[in-house]
Scaffold this motif. Structure first.
Motif, short mmCIF file in Angstrom:
data_model
loop_
_atom_site.label_atom_id
_atom_site.label_comp_id
_atom_site.label_asym_id
_atom_site.label_seq_id
_atom_site.Cartn_x
_atom_site.Cartn_y
_atom_site.Cartn_z
N TYR A 33 33.89 49.31 35.21
CA TYR A 33 35.06 49.14 34.36
C TYR A 33 36.31 49.34 35.20
CZ TYR A 33 31.54 49.19 30.86
OH TYR A 33 30.43 48.86 30.14
N VAL A 34 37.20 48.33 35.17
CA VAL A 34 38.38 48.32 36.02
C VAL A 34 39.61 48.73 35.22
CG1 VAL A 34 39.87 46.88 37.46
CG2 VAL A 34 37.40 46.50 37.45
N SER A 35 40.36 49.67 35.77
CA SER A 35 41.60 50.13 35.15
C SER A 35 42.59 50.45 36.26
CB SER A 35 41.34 51.36 34.29
OG SER A 35 42.53 51.84 33.73
N ALA A 36 43.80 49.93 36.13
CA ALA A 36 44.87 50.19 37.11
C ALA A 36 44.42 49.88 38.54
CB ALA A 36 45.38 51.62 36.98
N GLY A 37 43.60 48.85 38.71
CA GLY A 37 43.17 48.43 40.03
C GLY A 37 42.03 49.22 40.63
N LYS A 38 41.55 50.25 39.92
CA LYS A 38 40.42 51.07 40.39
C LYS A 38 39.17 50.68 39.62
CE LYS A 38 43.69 54.72 40.70
NZ LYS A 38 44.13 55.81 39.87
N PHE A 100 41.11 46.13 42.37
CA PHE A 100 39.96 45.58 41.65
C PHE A 100 40.45 44.86 40.39
CE2 PHE A 100 37.67 48.71 44.20
CZ PHE A 100 36.58 47.96 44.59
N PHE A 101 39.66 43.90 39.92
CA PHE A 101 40.00 43.08 38.76
C PHE A 101 38.72 42.76 38.01
CE2 PHE A 101 39.88 40.75 42.78
CZ PHE A 101 38.77 39.94 42.60
N ALA A 102 38.87 42.33 36.75
CA ALA A 102 37.71 41.93 35.96
C ALA A 102 37.14 40.65 36.55
CB ALA A 102 38.12 41.70 34.51
N THR A 130 29.09 43.35 37.57
CA THR A 130 30.03 42.74 36.64
C THR A 130 31.16 43.73 36.45
OG1 THR A 130 28.27 41.54 35.50
CG2 THR A 130 30.35 41.81 34.32
N PHE A 131 32.38 43.26 36.65
CA PHE A 131 33.56 44.11 36.51
C PHE A 131 34.26 43.75 35.21
CE2 PHE A 131 32.64 43.97 41.01
CZ PHE A 131 32.79 45.29 41.40
N TYR A 132 34.39 44.72 34.30
CA TYR A 132 35.03 44.53 33.00
C TYR A 132 36.42 45.17 33.01
CZ TYR A 132 30.31 43.48 31.39
OH TYR A 132 29.06 42.91 31.22
N ALA A 133 37.35 44.54 32.30
CA ALA A 133 38.69 45.11 32.17
C ALA A 133 38.61 46.34 31.26
CB ALA A 133 39.65 44.09 31.58
N TRP A 134 39.28 47.40 31.64
CA TRP A 134 39.28 48.65 30.88
C TRP A 134 40.73 49.09 30.75
CZ3 TRP A 134 36.60 53.70 32.96
CH2 TRP A 134 36.72 54.71 32.01
#
Length: 135
Positions: A33-38, A100-102, A130-134
């Protein structure tokens, strides 16, 4: 996805029983889960109860056509609950350069490595991530 929803999902994932096919000392969940680029990732580990000095290293790569690849890694101490008990370690990986990004790209990747107190690699696990937007 709201922060509360993300926390509920993380709690749900942590409460789920692990598949019987998991073997070895380290298991990287294939979602982040990606938040604020992390990137926030979840890794389950097994190591002898009470031992000190075990470390977990996580390497993540997010790919999206038309933009720079995001990479990052983190090494952290591990809590050892026993060789037959899985202990989940949530970690936050900061990017090396590109945030990082979704992304659901097939080239997304993650690697988790578990080392004993002497630095010997005792387990590794690689996954398509899989990177999800958080947000």
């Amino acid at each position: 996805m709201t922060f509360v929803t993300a926390l509920l999902m993380a709690g749900f994932l942590g409460a789920m029983p692990l598949p019987a096919a998991q073997t070895g000392a380290v298991w990287l969940h294939d979602d982040s889960y990606v938040s604020a680029g992390k990137a926030n990732a979840y890794i389950d580990v097994q190591c002898p109860k009470g031992q000190q000095g075990w470390t977990l290293t996580v390497h993540l790569t997010a790919v999206k056509p038309g933009q720079p690849t995001a990479t990052g890694s983190l090494t952290s101490k591990v809590t050892c609950d026993g060789e037959t008990q899985w202990h989940q370690h949530p970690v936050t990986v900061r990017p090396d350069k590109t945030p990082f990004f979704a992304s659901h790209n097939e080239q997304n990747a993650g690697v988790a490595e578990l080392r004993d107190p002497t630095g010997t690699l005792v387990g590794t696990n690689s996954k398509r991530m899989t990177f999800y937007a958080w947000d």
